[in-house]
Design a protein around this motif. Structure first.
Motif, PDB file in Angstrom:
ATOM      1  N   THR A   1     -36.758 -27.268 -12.879  1.00  0.00           N
ATOM      2  CA  THR A   1     -35.919 -27.681 -12.321  1.00  0.00           C
ATOM      3  C   THR A   1     -35.961 -29.272 -13.687  1.00  0.00           C
ATOM      4  OG1 THR A   1     -38.107 -28.687 -11.397  1.00  0.00           O
ATOM      5  CG2 THR A   1     -36.694 -26.594 -10.341  1.00  0.00           C
ATOM      6  N   GLU A   2     -34.863 -30.453 -13.165  1.00  0.00           N
ATOM      7  CA  GLU A   2     -34.829 -31.058 -13.761  1.00  0.00           C
ATOM      8  C   GLU A   2     -35.779 -31.355 -13.677  1.00  0.00           C
ATOM      9  OE1 GLU A   2     -32.020 -34.544 -12.881  1.00  0.00           O
ATOM     10  OE2 GLU A   2     -30.808 -32.961 -13.071  1.00  0.00           O
ATOM     11  N   GLU A   3     -37.108 -32.178 -12.290  1.00  0.00           N
ATOM     12  CA  GLU A   3     -38.429 -32.727 -12.486  1.00  0.00           C
ATOM     13  C   GLU A   3     -39.189 -31.888 -13.876  1.00  0.00           C
ATOM     14  OE1 GLU A   3     -41.668 -32.107  -8.876  1.00  0.00           O
ATOM     15  OE2 GLU A   3     -39.812 -33.351  -8.430  1.00  0.00           O
ATOM     16  N   VAL A   4     -39.237 -30.790 -13.690  1.00  0.00           N
ATOM     17  CA  VAL A   4     -40.265 -30.106 -14.882  1.00  0.00           C
ATOM     18  C   VAL A   4     -39.941 -30.262 -15.906  1.00  0.00           C
ATOM     19  CG1 VAL A   4     -41.138 -27.520 -15.853  1.00  0.00           C
ATOM     20  CG2 VAL A   4     -40.846 -28.503 -13.940  1.00  0.00           C
ATOM     21  N   ILE A   5     -38.161 -30.281 -16.225  1.00  0.00           N
ATOM     22  CA  ILE A   5     -37.994 -30.523 -17.681  1.00  0.00           C
ATOM     23  C   ILE A   5     -37.809 -32.557 -18.228  1.00  0.00           C
ATOM     24  CG2 ILE A   5     -35.707 -31.418 -18.490  1.00  0.00           C
ATOM     25  CD1 ILE A   5     -34.495 -29.002 -17.176  1.00  0.00           C
ATOM     26  N   GLN A   6     -38.391 -33.271 -16.814  1.00  0.00           N
ATOM     27  CA  GLN A   6     -38.472 -34.520 -17.265  1.00  0.00           C
ATOM     28  C   GLN A   6     -39.924 -34.567 -17.434  1.00  0.00           C
ATOM     29  OE1 GLN A   6     -36.128 -36.878 -14.460  1.00  0.00           O
ATOM     30  NE2 GLN A   6     -34.332 -36.435 -14.974  1.00  0.00           N
TER      31      GLN A   6
ATOM     32  N   LYS B   1     -42.936 -32.871 -17.380  1.00  0.00           N
ATOM     33  CA  LYS B   1     -43.493 -32.270 -18.190  1.00  0.00           C
ATOM     34  C   LYS B   1     -43.153 -31.656 -19.515  1.00  0.00           C
ATOM     35  CE  LYS B   1     -46.195 -29.839 -14.665  1.00  0.00           C
ATOM     36  NZ  LYS B   1     -47.255 -30.701 -14.157  1.00  0.00           N
ATOM     37  N   GLU B   2     -41.912 -31.874 -20.080  1.00  0.00           N
ATOM     38  CA  GLU B   2     -40.770 -32.735 -21.425  1.00  0.00           C
ATOM     39  C   GLU B   2     -41.342 -31.159 -21.335  1.00  0.00           C
ATOM     40  OE1 GLU B   2     -43.005 -35.183 -23.046  1.00  0.00           O
ATOM     41  OE2 GLU B   2     -41.765 -36.097 -23.014  1.00  0.00           O
ATOM     42  N   TYR B   3     -40.546 -29.453 -20.964  1.00  0.00           N
ATOM     43  CA  TYR B   3     -40.728 -28.636 -20.906  1.00  0.00           C
ATOM     44  C   TYR B   3     -39.366 -27.746 -20.277  1.00  0.00           C
ATOM     45  CZ  TYR B   3     -42.126 -23.541 -21.391  1.00  0.00           C
ATOM     46  OH  TYR B   3     -42.540 -22.246 -22.262  1.00  0.00           O
ATOM     47  N   THR B   4     -38.572 -26.932 -21.441  1.00  0.00           N
ATOM     48  CA  THR B   4     -37.564 -26.181 -21.247  1.00  0.00           C
ATOM     49  C   THR B   4     -37.361 -24.738 -21.750  1.00  0.00           C
ATOM     50  OG1 THR B   4     -34.943 -26.762 -20.893  1.00  0.00           O
ATOM     51  CG2 THR B   4     -35.526 -27.820 -22.985  1.00  0.00           C
ATOM     52  N   ILE B   5     -36.230 -24.312 -21.784  1.00  0.00           N
ATOM     53  CA  ILE B   5     -35.652 -23.340 -23.106  1.00  0.00           C
ATOM     54  C   ILE B   5     -34.174 -23.301 -23.619  1.00  0.00           C
ATOM     55  CG2 ILE B   5     -34.840 -21.132 -22.492  1.00  0.00           C
ATOM     56  CD1 ILE B   5     -36.759 -20.069 -20.201  1.00  0.00           C
ATOM     57  N   PHE B   6     -34.741 -23.001 -25.300  1.00  0.00           N
ATOM     58  CA  PHE B   6     -33.608 -23.266 -26.039  1.00  0.00           C
ATOM     59  C   PHE B   6     -32.830 -22.419 -26.333  1.00  0.00           C
ATOM     60  CE2 PHE B   6     -34.877 -26.923 -28.599  1.00  0.00           C
ATOM     61  CZ  PHE B   6     -34.594 -27.961 -27.637  1.00  0.00           C
ATOM     62  N   THR B   7     -31.714 -22.007 -25.894  1.00  0.00           N
ATOM     63  CA  THR B   7     -31.070 -20.966 -26.691  1.00  0.00           C
ATOM     64  C   THR B   7     -31.060 -20.236 -28.122  1.00  0.00           C
ATOM     65  OG1 THR B   7     -29.271 -20.605 -24.761  1.00  0.00           O
ATOM     66  CG2 THR B   7     -29.465 -18.618 -26.518  1.00  0.00           C
ATOM     67  N   LEU B   8     -31.512 -19.100 -28.850  1.00  0.00           N
ATOM     68  CA  LEU B   8     -31.658 -18.900 -30.214  1.00  0.00           C
ATOM     69  C   LEU B   8     -30.616 -18.511 -30.530  1.00  0.00           C
ATOM     70  CD1 LEU B   8     -35.379 -18.176 -30.483  1.00  0.00           C
ATOM     71  CD2 LEU B   8     -35.143 -20.557 -30.009  1.00  0.00           C
TER      72      LEU B   8
END
Length: 156
Positions: free
Chosen positions: A45-50, A52-59
């Motif tokens: 979620t947006e909260e996790v991204i902010q 935990k500073e964690y996200t997913i990138f498309t490679l």
């Protein structure tokens, strides 16, 4: 058991090109929004991204355009997990029209990212748990026809 994943959209006027159907870039945009929705589905979620500073990138992504779609036409995107490891998802997305006909596919390699470090990182435990739950449901599904395709001109 995870509920099924779906992303719904309709073909916007600005997505229609001079040929009178959805532009190729717009297919990529719809699949990109589906990945954003998939992130939420997996708990990113947006909260996790902010926090935990964690996200997913498309490679990497590979799109197949199978049918034209036109302005206002409803679209549904679903996904199948083809494979995964500690920090990557090999995902396959299908886009269907209102008649449930396959109009496009997008095969993607997605990677978990630690934004604070600016580098790949394993899925957070709660994300990994959801990925494992999906894998339990998807690992025995038939591989889609368009998965694993290679671009090239066949020579005799």
């Amino acid at each position: 058991m995870m509920p099924p994943f779906k992303y719904n959209a309709s073909v916007k006027e600005q997505w229609v090109d001079y040929n009178g159907h959805m532009n190729d870039a717009a297919y990529a945009e719809v699949f990109s929004h589906a990945v954003d929705t998939l992130m939420g589905y997996l708990g990113i979620t947006e909260e996790v991204i902010q926090q935990k500073e964690y996200t997913i990138f498309t490679l990497e992504t590979h799109l197949c355009y199978l049918q034209e779609v036109h302005q206002g036409e409803p679209l549904t995107v679903e996904w199948q997990l083809l494979d995964h490891d500690a920090k990557r998802l090999h995902a396959f997305f299908t886009m269907k029209n209102s008649k449930h006909e396959l109009v496009a596919t997008s095969e993607q390699m997605l990677m978990g990212m630690d934004q604070g470090e600016g580098k790949p990182a394993p899925f957070l435990p709660f994300i990994q748990e959801k990925v494992e739950n999906v894998w339990d449901e998807h690992e025995h599904l038939e591989k889609p026809k368009q998965a694993g395709r290679v671009i090239g001109i066949r020579r005799k």
